[in-house]
Design a protein around this motif. Structure first.
Motif, PDB file in Angstrom:
ATOM      1  N   LEU A 171       0.834  -1.192   0.000  1.00  0.00           N
ATOM      2  CA  LEU A 171       0.000   0.000   0.000  1.00  0.00           C
ATOM      3  C   LEU A 171       0.873   1.248   0.000  1.00  0.00           C
ATOM      4  CD1 LEU A 171      -2.754  -0.844   2.654  1.00  0.00           C
ATOM      5  CD2 LEU A 171      -3.150  -0.393   0.225  1.00  0.00           C
ATOM      6  N   ASP A 172       0.587   2.164  -0.885  1.00  0.00           N
ATOM      7  CA  ASP A 172       1.196   3.484  -0.860  1.00  0.00           C
ATOM      8  C   ASP A 172       0.192   4.423  -0.206  1.00  0.00           C
ATOM      9  OD1 ASP A 172       2.293   5.957  -1.261  1.00  0.00           O
ATOM     10  OD2 ASP A 172       2.526   5.769  -3.437  1.00  0.00           O
ATOM     11  N   LEU A 173       0.485   4.829   1.022  1.00  0.00           N
ATOM     12  CA  LEU A 173      -0.466   5.625   1.800  1.00  0.00           C
ATOM     13  C   LEU A 173      -0.081   7.100   1.871  1.00  0.00           C
ATOM     14  CD1 LEU A 173      -1.128   3.060   4.682  1.00  0.00           C
ATOM     15  CD2 LEU A 173      -2.582   3.553   2.700  1.00  0.00           C
ATOM     16  N   ARG A 174       0.720   7.544   0.940  1.00  0.00           N
ATOM     17  CA  ARG A 174       1.014   8.980   0.877  1.00  0.00           C
ATOM     18  C   ARG A 174      -0.282   9.773   0.736  1.00  0.00           C
ATOM     19  NH1 ARG A 174       2.946  10.235  -3.758  1.00  0.00           N
ATOM     20  NH2 ARG A 174       2.706   8.146  -4.649  1.00  0.00           N
ATOM     21  N   ARG A 230      -2.804  -3.336   8.793  1.00  0.00           N
ATOM     22  CA  ARG A 230      -2.436  -2.653  10.042  1.00  0.00           C
ATOM     23  C   ARG A 230      -0.959  -2.293  10.076  1.00  0.00           C
ATOM     24  NH1 ARG A 230      -1.977  -6.534  14.875  1.00  0.00           N
ATOM     25  NH2 ARG A 230      -0.192  -7.033  13.544  1.00  0.00           N
ATOM     26  N   ASP A 231      -0.120  -3.246   9.713  1.00  0.00           N
ATOM     27  CA  ASP A 231       1.323  -3.030   9.825  1.00  0.00           C
ATOM     28  C   ASP A 231       1.802  -1.957   8.850  1.00  0.00           C
ATOM     29  OD1 ASP A 231       1.261  -4.978  11.738  1.00  0.00           O
ATOM     30  OD2 ASP A 231       2.212  -6.531  10.514  1.00  0.00           O
ATOM     31  N   GLN A 232       1.207  -1.911   7.674  1.00  0.00           N
ATOM     32  CA  GLN A 232       1.609  -0.868   6.734  1.00  0.00           C
ATOM     33  C   GLN A 232       1.135   0.512   7.186  1.00  0.00           C
ATOM     34  OE1 GLN A 232       1.905  -1.979   2.365  1.00  0.00           O
ATOM     35  NE2 GLN A 232       0.457  -3.558   3.062  1.00  0.00           N
ATOM     36  N   CYS A 233      -0.010   0.571   7.838  1.00  0.00           N
ATOM     37  CA  CYS A 233      -0.454   1.839   8.422  1.00  0.00           C
ATOM     38  C   CYS A 233       0.540   2.306   9.489  1.00  0.00           C
ATOM     39  CB  CYS A 233      -1.845   1.688   9.030  1.00  0.00           C
ATOM     40  SG  CYS A 233      -3.180   1.559   7.823  1.00  0.00           S
ATOM     41  N   ALA A 234       0.972   1.374  10.345  1.00  0.00           N
ATOM     42  CA  ALA A 234       1.928   1.729  11.396  1.00  0.00           C
ATOM     43  C   ALA A 234       3.247   2.214  10.802  1.00  0.00           C
ATOM     44  CB  ALA A 234       2.157   0.526  12.308  1.00  0.00           C
ATOM     45  N   GLU A 235       3.702   1.531   9.782  1.00  0.00           N
ATOM     46  CA  GLU A 235       4.975   1.895   9.153  1.00  0.00           C
ATOM     47  C   GLU A 235       4.913   3.265   8.488  1.00  0.00           C
ATOM     48  OE1 GLU A 235       5.486  -1.321   6.464  1.00  0.00           O
ATOM     49  OE2 GLU A 235       5.944  -2.794   8.055  1.00  0.00           O
ATOM     50  N   GLN A 236       3.744   3.618   7.973  1.00  0.00           N
ATOM     51  CA  GLN A 236       3.616   4.872   7.226  1.00  0.00           C
ATOM     52  C   GLN A 236       2.925   5.974   8.026  1.00  0.00           C
ATOM     53  OE1 GLN A 236       2.624   4.280   2.936  1.00  0.00           O
ATOM     54  NE2 GLN A 236       2.651   2.074   3.412  1.00  0.00           N
ATOM     55  N   GLY A 237       2.673   5.722   9.303  1.00  0.00           N
ATOM     56  CA  GLY A 237       2.121   6.748  10.172  1.00  0.00           C
ATOM     57  C   GLY A 237       0.693   7.146   9.863  1.00  0.00           C
ATOM     58  N   VAL A 238      -0.148   6.160   9.498  1.00  0.00           N
ATOM     59  CA  VAL A 238      -1.538   6.421   9.139  1.00  0.00           C
ATOM     60  C   VAL A 238      -2.458   5.805  10.195  1.00  0.00           C
ATOM     61  CG1 VAL A 238      -3.340   5.998   7.416  1.00  0.00           C
ATOM     62  CG2 VAL A 238      -0.997   6.508   6.684  1.00  0.00           C
ATOM     63  N   ALA A 239      -3.474   6.538  10.613  1.00  0.00           N
ATOM     64  CA  ALA A 239      -4.424   6.046  11.613  1.00  0.00           C
ATOM     65  C   ALA A 239      -5.129   4.791  11.098  1.00  0.00           C
ATOM     66  CB  ALA A 239      -5.449   7.133  11.931  1.00  0.00           C
ATOM     67  N   PHE A 240      -5.266   3.784  11.986  1.00  0.00           N
ATOM     68  CA  PHE A 240      -5.852   2.498  11.607  1.00  0.00           C
ATOM     69  C   PHE A 240      -7.029   2.188  12.504  1.00  0.00           C
ATOM     70  CE2 PHE A 240      -5.979  -2.193  12.293  1.00  0.00           C
ATOM     71  CZ  PHE A 240      -6.327  -2.575  11.005  1.00  0.00           C
ATOM     72  N   PHE A 241      -8.141   1.778  11.880  1.00  0.00           N
ATOM     73  CA  PHE A 241      -9.361   1.425  12.606  1.00  0.00           C
ATOM     74  C   PHE A 241      -9.785   0.035  12.157  1.00  0.00           C
ATOM     75  CE2 PHE A 241     -13.715   1.249  13.853  1.00  0.00           C
ATOM     76  CZ  PHE A 241     -13.902   2.188  14.852  1.00  0.00           C
ATOM     77  N   PHE A 242      -9.832  -0.916  13.096  1.00  0.00           N
ATOM     78  CA  PHE A 242     -10.287  -2.269  12.756  1.00  0.00           C
ATOM     79  C   PHE A 242     -11.747  -2.387  13.143  1.00  0.00           C
ATOM     80  CE2 PHE A 242     -10.725  -6.897  13.521  1.00  0.00           C
ATOM     81  CZ  PHE A 242     -10.410  -7.322  12.231  1.00  0.00           C
ATOM     82  N   LYS A 243     -12.605  -2.539  12.140  1.00  0.00           N
ATOM     83  CA  LYS A 243     -14.047  -2.476  12.370  1.00  0.00           C
ATOM     84  C   LYS A 243     -14.634  -3.785  12.881  1.00  0.00           C
ATOM     85  CE  LYS A 243     -18.377  -1.329   9.987  1.00  0.00           C
ATOM     86  NZ  LYS A 243     -19.028  -2.645   9.991  1.00  0.00           N
TER      87      LYS A 243
END
Length: 247
Positions: A172-175, A202-215
């Protein structure tokens, strides 16, 4: 409009349009279609016409009467950027959202290129309002082109709904993405979600500093599998000042 939504990442729903058509694998077991079709032919019911696309101008001003600030999921029962929703009506929806600045509006679509074109026109000469968040649904690796469309859209907050997660998402590119929601499918034909797919997001969100919500894990009912991933709930929001609304 419904206050007290059971959707974990919002407070309320507003449906100035209902009904839709399926365009992707993520639509196969659409909960909104399943719910709406139960009432097809019931005279006087809001879903008397089932899941047929229906414009509802009588609902256009509803958020203006809600004085307490809410996070509002726009068109939980449709897609605002469906090709049969007239552009002047989309203009009215956005005018209402812009006026009701005390709310946060969450606009989610699978018609990502249509939304991008609309937002570029609407905010060509002005900055997009901070309280209008825009997002795209991404159910598996094959739907990631929608992320590029979203990234090219003028928006103060951009989010992904990776739900139902029906396959590995891959890299994922989360820029310029501010928030990611992930979850499994629910309903009688729910496709199972592998834990590694959820961890991958989840792990890619953590690596790229993006808020993660597990529904949710999903299953026969939305709450069947609970919301815990690796021993905890993940309730991050792009703005910590409104975290309490969905915690």
């Amino acid at each position: 409009m419904a206050d007290g939504s059971t959707i974990e990442w919002t407070d309320a729903t507003w449906n100035p349009v209902t009904g839709c058509t399926k365009i992707t694998r993520g639509c196969d077991n659409c909960y909104a279609a399943r719910f709406s079709e139960r009432f097809r032919g019931v005279a006087g019911h809001p879903f008397e016409n089932g899941f047929d696309l229906t414009i509802r101008p009588e609902r256009i001003s509803q958020p203006l009467s809600w004085r307490r600030p809410r996070m509002i999921f726009v068109n939980s029962m449709s897609d605002l950027f469906h090709k049969r929703v007239p552009a002047p009506f989309i203009d009215q929806v956005f005018s209402t959202m812009e006026t009701a600045h005390w709310h946060v509006f969450q606009v989610l679509t699978k018609r990502s290129s249509t939304m991008r074109a609309y937002l570029k026109r609407r905010y060509e000469k002005t900055s997009p309002p901070a309280h209008i968040w825009t997002g795209v649904s991404v159910e598996d690796a094959g739907a990631k082109s929608r992320i590029e469309h979203l990234r090219g859209s003028p928006s103060a907050v951009r989010f992904l709904s990776i739900e139902p997660l029906i396959g590995s998402i891959g890299l994922l590119d989360l820029r310029d993405i501010h928030w990611v929601i992930a979850g499994g499918e629910s309903g009688p034909n729910a496709r199972p979600m592998h834990i590694d797919w959820a961890r991958e997001v989840r792990d890619q969100c953590a690596e790229q500093g993006v808020a993660f919500f597990f529904k949710q894990w999903g299953g026969f009912r939305p709450k069947t599998g609970g919301r815990s991933l690796d021993g905890r709930e993940w309730n991050d929001l792009p703005d910590s000042s409104i975290r309490a609304k969905v915690a």
